[in-house]
Enzyme design. Structure first.
Site, PDB file in Angstrom:
ATOM      1  N   HIS A  74      -1.405   6.693  -0.842  1.00  0.00           N
ATOM      2  CA  HIS A  74      -2.051   6.699   0.152  1.00  0.00           C
ATOM      3  C   HIS A  74      -1.457   6.113   1.328  1.00  0.00           C
ATOM      4  O   HIS A  74      -0.900   4.863   1.138  1.00  0.00           O
ATOM      5  CB  HIS A  74      -3.614   6.113  -0.161  1.00  0.00           C
ATOM      6  CG  HIS A  74      -4.592   6.898  -0.988  1.00  0.00           C
ATOM      7  ND1 HIS A  74      -5.421   6.372  -1.759  1.00  0.00           N
ATOM      8  CD2 HIS A  74      -4.671   8.159  -0.758  1.00  0.00           C
ATOM      9  CE1 HIS A  74      -6.297   7.521  -2.306  1.00  0.00           C
ATOM     10  NE2 HIS A  74      -5.918   8.409  -1.606  1.00  0.00           N
ATOM     11  N   CYS A  83      -8.855  -0.511   0.847  1.00  0.00           N
ATOM     12  CA  CYS A  83      -9.243   0.359   0.175  1.00  0.00           C
ATOM     13  C   CYS A  83     -10.777   0.379  -0.412  1.00  0.00           C
ATOM     14  O   CYS A  83     -11.572   1.374  -0.630  1.00  0.00           O
ATOM     15  CB  CYS A  83      -8.720   0.766  -1.389  1.00  0.00           C
ATOM     16  SG  CYS A  83      -6.952   0.784  -1.188  1.00  0.00           S
TER      17      CYS A  83
HETATM   18  N1  ARG Z   1      -7.929   4.895  -8.122  1.00  0.00           N
HETATM   19  C1  ARG Z   1      -8.051   5.155  -7.089  1.00  0.00           C
HETATM   20  C2  ARG Z   1      -7.294   6.590  -6.467  1.00  0.00           C
HETATM   21  O1  ARG Z   1      -6.182   6.664  -7.289  1.00  0.00           O
HETATM   22  C3  ARG Z   1      -7.580   4.181  -5.944  1.00  0.00           C
HETATM   23  C4  ARG Z   1      -7.786   4.467  -4.580  1.00  0.00           C
HETATM   24  C5  ARG Z   1      -7.401   3.428  -3.567  1.00  0.00           C
HETATM   25  N2  ARG Z   1      -7.972   3.785  -2.334  1.00  0.00           N
HETATM   26  C6  ARG Z   1      -7.381   3.714  -1.183  1.00  0.00           C
HETATM   27  N3  ARG Z   1      -7.601   3.968   0.007  1.00  0.00           N
HETATM   28  N4  ARG Z   1      -5.930   3.863  -1.378  1.00  0.00           N
HETATM   29  O2  ARG Z   1      -7.774   7.393  -5.915  1.00  0.00           O
END
Ligand code: ARG
Length: 705
Positions: A168, A264
């Site tokens: 991300h 996050c």
């Molecule tokens: N386990 C979640 C996923 O893989 C973590 C999300 C983390 N969120 C972020 N905005 N980076 O989607």
């Protein structure tokens, strides 16, 4: 507390690592402690609450990642673009977030079903509200960016993520107040890095090193002059503080196990709004057409890989699968790229594999005049080995003298417009040169399905590098082809390096020449020198070719040979006068086989025949290559690659070298007709001669055996 700043969070009541959808989750299933996670989340919650308002969305059972509210959507003012999760594991969160946004009076935009976008996890506003940075490559699709720009009425800058640990954008990129940017550059491709550097002046860039990046230092919540994060090194902290921020660390180890941290776990729902903003997107789309044995020949995979590796994205609009073994398939594909520049690069590679741009049926090629002899316009289209057509004044012209790495020059002649492939140095003022990639198409034969399916070793139609055990099978195929070409009066050109002589191949190559299998020989000074040294003195570079041992004083042999040949003035005269009585050069002279020896900086002598004017040598090579049906490249990297570049597609190339890198390099030019053999060239030649003898009976009857 800053009244006007609001965040959305979600309590970790149902949080756990239940599945693996990013590398952080691997090995961590059910490994996070519920109590510790709750405590860490509470700490973060209170830290933020001290400085802003925090809204809460009710967690839903069965959706453990819902704590990561950054992925709920992307909010600007009273508008939200709801997330469309890439993984089914998170898609069930969507309705809960949607309900919350609606209950708060937001206008909710939803992306089409197959267009993933993971909200503020992949889209970050410049903290001055000037534009939006949007990531793509793992979770969000590039094609979502134009819609986001339109709905939020903002300029979108697309960044391509390259490292799956930073899947991300908010895991490796964090715009801060005052125009600062904290980020981890290796997470992005080079185009994206350039884009970042164009927007953010050096003094505003806070570069994060890998150890901090993997502690999620970039996953930071920024509230005015304060930054809240899991952890930062002393060095990073000092640099952030120097930029005028206060760093607050709060441990979030339990959430790192799911691949998330401070940022996050939050979604900022009040973003600074710039009033006079407007939508700008650099994302370009282009529809292309492919036809052929798309599946059997692996063409579709190659095309789609090229798009993605090139930084673009695709959508297959139509796929018409050929049902019978012999029928071809047809696909219409929409390609998207983050900018015109990237699009051009992708399209030019797709053109190489025969993809036709649909729009281009209607568009002329873009031409720019040559302003200086021997120099093309900056953005000139670089030619390939494939037959190419170019559209000028509404008519498709076939490009003449097709070769690789040239420019396409258009000139007006008494017979009308002519398109020609030219190397840069031959461009002339008065010609116009094709730039960009519109109005171009390459003509590709439909690769036959049978050839594709035949065992690779018997097939020239598959560019492949052989392994040792396939050598004999390839030799059979090459022998068959040589025989056919000779019998129909075709043309085989050999490029050879001195290794042919050192490995004992001279007698075999001589045999091939004598028997009429070779119509031209290309090499350098060395092959001729060592060949004649062997013929005159029995050594090659001073090594006795019969016993394989160095002869005393032998290292001077080759110089003596050069000297003698120089005395005669040419190789031909030396042969005619009996100085050279056998070998490769001898056979060339005796059988009237033209040869060209291209000189180099390290040449001793050189021989009188060696062409030290390289431009002239390239021209000689090109002339001898005209009309070739097959090129045998024998252990000479430079000459072989040079020859490869001059040769249009359709000419079979067999490259034999003990060094796999050379072989791969030639197969890599994308020609499906080239075949690579990694083996000792002397051995290859002896097998080849053997096989040819088997094929040639006294009555000219072919015995395949
Ligand atoms: N386990 C979640 C996923 O893989 C973590 C999300 C983390 N969120 C972020 N905005 N980076 O989607």
């Amino acid at each position: 507390m800053t009244e006007s700043i609001r965040f959305l969070m979600c309590s970790p009541d149902h949080y756990d690592v239940d599945y693996v959808i990013n590398p952080w989750m691997e090995g961590n299933i059910h490994k996070s402690s519920f109590d510790k996670a709750r405590e860490q989340w509470q700490n973060l919650y209170h830290l933020i609450k001290d400085h802003a308002i925090v809204d809460l969305v009710t967690p839903a059972k069965g959706w453990p990642d819902m704590v990561f509210t950054a992925n709920a959507g992307l909010v600007l003012d009273k508008t939200v673009v709801l997330s469309r999760f890439y993984h089914k594991e998170r898609q069930g969160e969507e309705p809960y977030f949607k309900t919350w946004f609606e209950s708060q009076g937001f206008t909710v935009h939803e992306l089409p079903k197959d267009l993933p976008f993971e909200g503020a996890g992949d889209a970050l506003f410049d903290r001055e509200g000037r534009y939006l940075w949007a990531g793509y490559g793992f979770r969000s699709e590039l094609d979502s960016h134009p819609l986001i720009a339109e709905w939020l009425d903002i300029e979108v800058l697309s960044l391509r993520l390259m490292d799956e640990r930073f899947y991300h954008l908010d895991t490796c990129f964090c715009p801060l107040k005052g125009g600062y940017l904290m980020y981890y550059p290796p997470a992005f491709d080079s185009y994206s890095n350039r884009l970042i550097e164009m927007r953010i002046p050096p003094e505003k860039r806070i570069i994060v090193e890998e150890p901090d990046a993997i502690n999620f230092a970039c996953n930071t919540v920024n509230i005015n002059q304060m930054v809240i994060m899991n952890k930062a090194s002393e060095n990073l902290k000092a640099r952030i503080e120097e930029a005028g921020f206060t760093v607050l660390e709060t441990s979030l180890t339990e959430f790192l196990k799911a691949g998330g941290a401070a940022k996050c776990l939050t979604l900022r729902v009040t973003e600074p709004v710039i009033v006079d903003r407007h939508a700008v997107v650099k994302v370009e789309s282009h529809t292309v057409l492919m036809e052929g044995h798309l599946l059997d020949a692996g063409l579709i995979n190659r095309a789609l890989d090229l798009v993605v590796e090139g930084g673009g994205s695709f959508k297959v609009l139509n796929f018409n699968l050929g049902e019978q073994r012999q029928s071809t398939s047809k696909a219409e594909i929409k390609i998207s790229a983050p900018s015109h520049e990237v699009m051009e690069e992708i399209i030019s590679q797709l053109i190489d594999i025969g993809v036709v741009s649909l729009e281009d049926d209607q568009r002329d090629a873009r031409l720019q005049p040559v302003e200086q002899d021997g120099v093309g316009p900056d953005d000139f289209y670089v030619s390939t080995i494939y037959p190419t057509e170019v559209r000028v004044d509404g008519q498709w012209l076939t490009v003449q003298h097709q070769r690789m790495d040239g420019a396409i020059a258009i000139s007006e002649t008494p017979n009308g417009l002519v398109a020609q492939c030219k190397i840069l140095r031959d461009l002339k003022v008065g010609e116009r040169v094709v730039v960009d990639v519109v109005g171009l198409r390459t003509i590709r034969k439909t690769e036959s399905r049978e050839a594709r399916n035949a065992p690779q070793e018997f097939s020239f139609m598959s560019a492949g590098v052989s392994s040792e055990r396939r050598v004999e099978l390839i030799v059979e195929q090459v022998a068959w082809e040589l025989r056919q070409i000779r019998d129909r009066g075709g043309k085989v050109v050999v490029t050879a390096g001195p290794v042919v002589i050192h490995t004992g191949g001279a007698q075999h190559l001589s045999h091939l020449i004598r028997e009429g299998y070779v119509q031209a020989l290309l090499g350098g000074n060395a092959i001729a020198v060592h060949d004649m040294e062997q013929s005159i003195m029995g050594t090659s570079l001073g090594v006795d070719m019969k016993q394989g041992i160095a002869v005393k004083g032998g290292h001077r042999h080759h110089l003596k040979v050069i000297n003698s040949v120089r005395r005669y003035g040419s190789i031909a005269t030396a042969v005619e006068n009996g100085l050279v009585k056998s070998g490769v050069m001898y056979e060339c002279v005796k059988n009237n086989i033209p040869f060209s020896l291209a000189g180099s900086i390290r040449d001793d002598g050189p021989l009188p025949d060696t062409q030290m004017d390289l431009i002239k040598a390239q021209e000689d090579y090109a002339e001898l290559l005209q009309g070739a049906d097959m090129i045998l490249m024998l252990s000479s990297m430079l000459h072989s690659i040079g020859v490869g570049n001059m040769t249009p597609s359709g000419v079979k190339m067999v490259c034999v070298d003990i060094n796999p890198a050379v072989v791969t390099k030639l197969s890599d030019r994308g020609s499906v007709e080239s075949i690579g053999v990694v083996t000792d060239v002397g051995l290859f030649l002896s097998l080849l001669v053997n096989q040819l003898d088997k094929l040639t009976s006294r009555y000219g009857v072919v015995q395949v055996g």
